[in-house]
Structure formats: structure tokens, C-alpha cells
Design a protein around this motif. Structure first.
Motif, PDB file in Angstrom:
ATOM      1  N   ASP A   1       0.834  -1.211   0.000  1.00  0.00           N
ATOM      2  CA  ASP A   1       0.000   0.000   0.000  1.00  0.00           C
ATOM      3  C   ASP A   1       0.863   1.254   0.000  1.00  0.00           C
ATOM      4  O   ASP A   1       0.458   2.287   0.506  1.00  0.00           O
TER       5      ASP A   1
ATOM      6  N   THR B   1       3.421   4.424  -1.411  1.00  0.00           N
ATOM      7  CA  THR B   1       3.357   5.535  -2.359  1.00  0.00           C
ATOM      8  C   THR B   1       4.265   5.237  -3.545  1.00  0.00           C
ATOM      9  O   THR B   1       5.017   4.266  -3.536  1.00  0.00           O
ATOM     10  N   ALA B   2       4.216   6.110  -4.533  1.00  0.00           N
ATOM     11  CA  ALA B   2       5.096   5.947  -5.694  1.00  0.00           C
ATOM     12  C   ALA B   2       6.557   5.989  -5.273  1.00  0.00           C
ATOM     13  O   ALA B   2       7.384   5.232  -5.781  1.00  0.00           O
TER      14      ALA B   2
ATOM     15  N   ASP C   1       7.774   5.036  -2.358  1.00  0.00           N
ATOM     16  CA  ASP C   1       8.076   3.757  -1.701  1.00  0.00           C
ATOM     17  C   ASP C   1       8.342   2.672  -2.735  1.00  0.00           C
ATOM     18  O   ASP C   1       9.282   1.886  -2.609  1.00  0.00           O
ATOM     19  N   TRP C   2       7.491   2.615  -3.752  1.00  0.00           N
ATOM     20  CA  TRP C   2       7.644   1.601  -4.799  1.00  0.00           C
ATOM     21  C   TRP C   2       8.931   1.809  -5.589  1.00  0.00           C
ATOM     22  O   TRP C   2       9.626   0.850  -5.915  1.00  0.00           O
TER      23      TRP C   2
ATOM     24  N   GLN D   1       4.826   4.815 -10.183  1.00  0.00           N
ATOM     25  CA  GLN D   1       3.580   5.583 -10.166  1.00  0.00           C
ATOM     26  C   GLN D   1       2.408   4.728 -10.639  1.00  0.00           C
ATOM     27  O   GLN D   1       1.327   4.759 -10.062  1.00  0.00           O
TER      28      GLN D   1
ATOM     29  N   ALA E   1       1.575   2.347  -7.763  1.00  0.00           N
ATOM     30  CA  ALA E   1       0.929   3.073  -6.663  1.00  0.00           C
ATOM     31  C   ALA E   1      -0.497   3.473  -7.022  1.00  0.00           C
ATOM     32  O   ALA E   1      -1.364   3.535  -6.150  1.00  0.00           O
TER      33      ALA E   1
END
Length: 98
Positions: free
Chosen positions: A42, A44-45, A47-48, A81, A84
Motif C-alpha cells: 500500500d 506511495t510511488a 516507496d515503490w 507511479q 501506486a
């Protein structure tokens, strides 16, 4: 004919022993993530993107992020992005994962 019956029963016995051994080994894994580097489900961009870069560097070596970006025409930030935003189950260009 006795040799065939004995061989068949031996095969059945080995299959049962194999299943008895394999079942606990497979079921012992459960549903929990065992890796310390699990993806940010879950996240954010950002984090990913950080996770993707770390995974690529760890598993494919230094310079792998730059190589992928130059050859695939998409950046890690763009992919992050998409993930996310919830597009991770559709694959690139509607092709899916496989």
C-alpha cells in the motif's frame, strides 16, 4: 505376474510416503511473507520506486536500473507511479504479467 503386483504396490507405497513427507513441508509456509524485502503493498510511488531500485540492484547488480530504463523506454519512477495508482495487475500496455 507376482513381480508386477509387487512392483505396483511398491510404487503406491513410495507415492504415499512421498506425499506424507511433502504435505507438511509445503503447508508450513503459510500466507505470511518470509522475505525482509517485501514490496510496499500500500505504498506511495516513492516507496515503490525505492523498493524497485533496491530489488534490481540486489538481484541484477549495479547499473541494472539504468540499463532497464535505457532499453525499455520507461523509468522506475513511471512504473512506481503506475503500481501506486493500482495498475500493477494489468501489466504494461494491457499484456498482463505473463
Amino acid at each position: 505376474m507376482t513381480n508386477f503386483k509387487l512392483g505396483g504396490w511398491l510404487f503406491v507405497a513410495l507415492a504415499i510416503v512421498g506425499l506424507a513427507f511433502a504435505a507438511p513441508v509445503v503447508s508450513a509456509h503459510g500466507n505470511d511473507t518470509t522475505a525482509d524485502d517485501a514490496s510496499p503493498s500500500d505504498g506511495t510511488a516513492a516507496d515503490w520506486a525505492a523498493w524497485m531500485e533496491a530489488q534490481m540492484t540486489e538481484h541484477m547488480g549495479p547499473g541494472s536500473v539504468e540499463w532497464m530504463e535505457s532499453h525499455m523506454g520507461v523509468t522506475v519512477d513511471e512504473m512506481a507511479q503506475d503500481v501506486a495508482d493500482g495498475y500493477d495487475n494489468h501489466g504494461r500496455y494491457g499484456q498482463g504479467h505473463c
